[in-house]
Design an enzyme around this catalytic site. Structure first.
Site, PDB file in Angstrom:
ATOM      1  N   THR A  73       0.964  -1.195  -0.022  1.00 18.91           N
ATOM      2  CA  THR A  73       0.016  -0.030  -0.034  1.00 18.91           C
ATOM      3  C   THR A  73       0.876   1.109   0.065  1.00 18.91           C
ATOM      4  OG1 THR A  73      -1.854  -1.269   1.014  1.00 18.91           O
ATOM      5  CG2 THR A  73      -1.695   1.260   1.298  1.00 18.91           C
ATOM      6  N   GLY A  74       0.489   2.300  -0.647  1.00 20.98           N
ATOM      7  CA  GLY A  74       1.150   3.545  -0.569  1.00 20.98           C
ATOM      8  C   GLY A  74       1.512   4.082  -2.051  1.00 20.98           C
ATOM      9  N   SER A  75       2.189   4.923  -2.188  1.00 21.06           N
ATOM     10  CA  SER A  75       2.310   5.602  -3.517  1.00 21.06           C
ATOM     11  C   SER A  75       3.515   4.952  -4.202  1.00 21.06           C
ATOM     12  CB  SER A  75       2.651   7.288  -3.524  1.00 21.06           C
ATOM     13  OG  SER A  75       3.761   7.316  -2.494  1.00 21.06           O
ATOM     14  N   ASP A  80       6.450  -3.916  -1.026  1.00 20.81           N
ATOM     15  CA  ASP A  80       5.702  -2.737  -0.074  1.00 20.81           C
ATOM     16  C   ASP A  80       6.671  -1.767   0.206  1.00 20.81           C
ATOM     17  OD1 ASP A  80       3.680  -1.700   1.426  1.00 20.81           O
ATOM     18  OD2 ASP A  80       3.597  -3.644   2.582  1.00 20.81           O
ATOM     19  N   GLY A  81       5.842  -0.472   0.422  1.00 20.41           N
ATOM     20  CA  GLY A  81       6.741   0.631   0.719  1.00 20.41           C
ATOM     21  C   GLY A  81       7.177   0.950   2.106  1.00 20.41           C
ATOM     22  N   ASP A  90       7.609   4.012   5.612  1.00 16.97           N
ATOM     23  CA  ASP A  90       7.844   5.357   5.953  1.00 16.97           C
ATOM     24  C   ASP A  90       9.170   5.790   6.284  1.00 16.97           C
ATOM     25  OD1 ASP A  90       4.756   6.055   5.659  1.00 16.97           O
ATOM     26  OD2 ASP A  90       4.815   4.545   7.222  1.00 16.97           O
ATOM     27  N   GLU A 135      -0.624  -5.631   5.946  1.00 16.31           N
ATOM     28  CA  GLU A 135       0.856  -5.556   5.391  1.00 16.31           C
ATOM     29  C   GLU A 135       1.809  -6.516   5.966  1.00 16.31           C
ATOM     30  OE1 GLU A 135       1.146  -1.079   3.336  1.00 16.31           O
ATOM     31  OE2 GLU A 135       1.547  -1.298   5.509  1.00 16.31           O
ATOM     32  N   LYS A 149      13.430   8.267   2.825  1.00 12.60           N
ATOM     33  CA  LYS A 149      12.680   7.141   3.833  1.00 12.60           C
ATOM     34  C   LYS A 149      13.825   6.861   4.580  1.00 12.60           C
ATOM     35  CE  LYS A 149       8.628   7.750   2.262  1.00 12.60           C
ATOM     36  NZ  LYS A 149       7.911   6.441   1.519  1.00 12.60           N
TER      37      LYS A 149
HETATM   38  C1  5RP Z   1       0.963   2.028   4.111  1.00 14.44           C
HETATM   39  C2  5RP Z   1       2.456   1.994   4.368  1.00 14.44           C
HETATM   40  C3  5RP Z   1       3.088   2.667   3.262  1.00 14.44           C
HETATM   41  O1  5RP Z   1       3.829   1.721   2.419  1.00 14.44           O
HETATM   42  C4  5RP Z   1       3.991   3.636   3.544  1.00 14.44           C
HETATM   43  O2  5RP Z   1       3.343   4.731   4.197  1.00 14.44           O
HETATM   44  C5  5RP Z   1       4.792   4.304   2.621  1.00 14.44           C
HETATM   45  O3  5RP Z   1       3.959   5.124   1.801  1.00 14.44           O
HETATM   46  P1  5RP Z   1       4.492   5.819   0.460  1.00 14.44           P
HETATM   47  O4  5RP Z   1       5.008   5.045  -0.525  1.00 14.44           O
HETATM   48  O5  5RP Z   1       3.098   6.514  -0.037  1.00 14.44           O
HETATM   49  O6  5RP Z   1       5.546   6.771   0.751  1.00 14.44           O
HETATM   50  O7  5RP Z   1       3.035   1.744   5.133  1.00 14.44           O
HETATM   51  O8  5RP Z   1       0.600   1.553   5.435  1.00 14.44           O
END
Ligand code: 5RP
Length: 228
Positions: A32-34, A87-88, A90, A109, A127
């Site tokens: 999830t996430g961009s 997966d992404g 933060d 996740e 990140k």
């Molecule tokens: C969602 C997450 C996302 O992977 C995380 O927030 C990164 O998001 P982005 O790729 O938009 O920066 O953990 O729960």
């Protein structure tokens, strides 16, 4: 250093690079996430070109995007293990410990990423951190909010209830729970904090992912660096 094209270009490089690791027949965790969204779109294009995969979504958002781009899906309750998850995150430490949950999807996740033979994190340079220090998202049963907040304070953390955008009141997760963003300052021993958080009654899942990531793909100015 600035990344040409900005952070989204770096996220796209990382996501598309990781999507190339997926091979015919794989069951793939869809983060999830961009940044993960770039991997999902790249996988959708590969499916159009004949790649035979099935995806496992980690949120309503990743499920909807996977449907939009034509990735066949299987429910999480229908798989015991996955070949790969993308997966992404933060925040990513030098030891590949992660803080996740910016999208409040970290409960699903963690199940999906931990069940994958290969868990690939995709990120942009913002990140990366020597030491994790962002607030840790903690998903809690709604009725346990007050008791969990007290337990977080006992761990020297400062919990803040996450509130919604486009909605008054708290964020409600895909699982019907609340999220406390818990600031601990610099997290010197993420494994110990992960254990402490996991043992608080009422905590459904926390956003510290320790010992789960196999590799991290970071989009850079001129390509992608891979750490493992
Ligand atoms: C969602 C997450 C996302 O992977 C995380 O927030 C990164 O998001 P982005 O790729 O938009 O920066 O953990 O729960």
């Amino acid at each position: 250093m600035k990344t040409p094209g900005g952070p989204d270009a770096a996220k796209r490089r990382a996501g598309e690079h990781a999507a190339e690791l997926v091979t015919d027949g794989d069951t793939v965790g869809l983060g999830t996430g961009s940044t993960a969204a770039h991997a999902i779109r790249a996988l959708g294009r590969a499916v159009d070109d004949g790649l035979d995969v099935r995806g496992v979504a980690t949120s309503y958002a990743s499920r909807d995007l996977a449907r939009e781009v034509g990735i066949p899906l299987v429910g999480l309750d229908g798989v015991e293990r996955l070949d790969i998850a993308i997966d992404g995150a933060d925040q990513v430490s030098d030891e590949l410990a992660l803080i996740k949950g910016g999208g409040a999807a970290h409960a699903r996740e963690k199940v999906v990423d931990a069940a994958a033979e290969r868990f690939v994190v995709v990120a942009d340079p913002s990140k990366e951190a020597a030491t994790l220090d962002r607030p840790v998202p903690v998903e809690v049963l709604p009725d346990a909010r007050a008791t969990v907040q007290r337990a977080i304070r006992d761990l020297d953390g400062t919990p803040t209830l996450r509130t919604g955008k486009g909605k008054d009141g708290p964020v409600v997760t895909d699982n019907g729970n609340l999220v406390l963003d818990c600031a601990f300052g610099a997290i010197g021993t993420p494994d110990a904090l992960a254990t402490d958080l996991a043992t608080i009654p009422g905590v459904v899942a926390h956003g510290l992912f320790v010992g789960l990531a196999d590799e991290v793909h970071v989009g850079t100015a001129d390509g992608v660096t891979v750490r493992s």
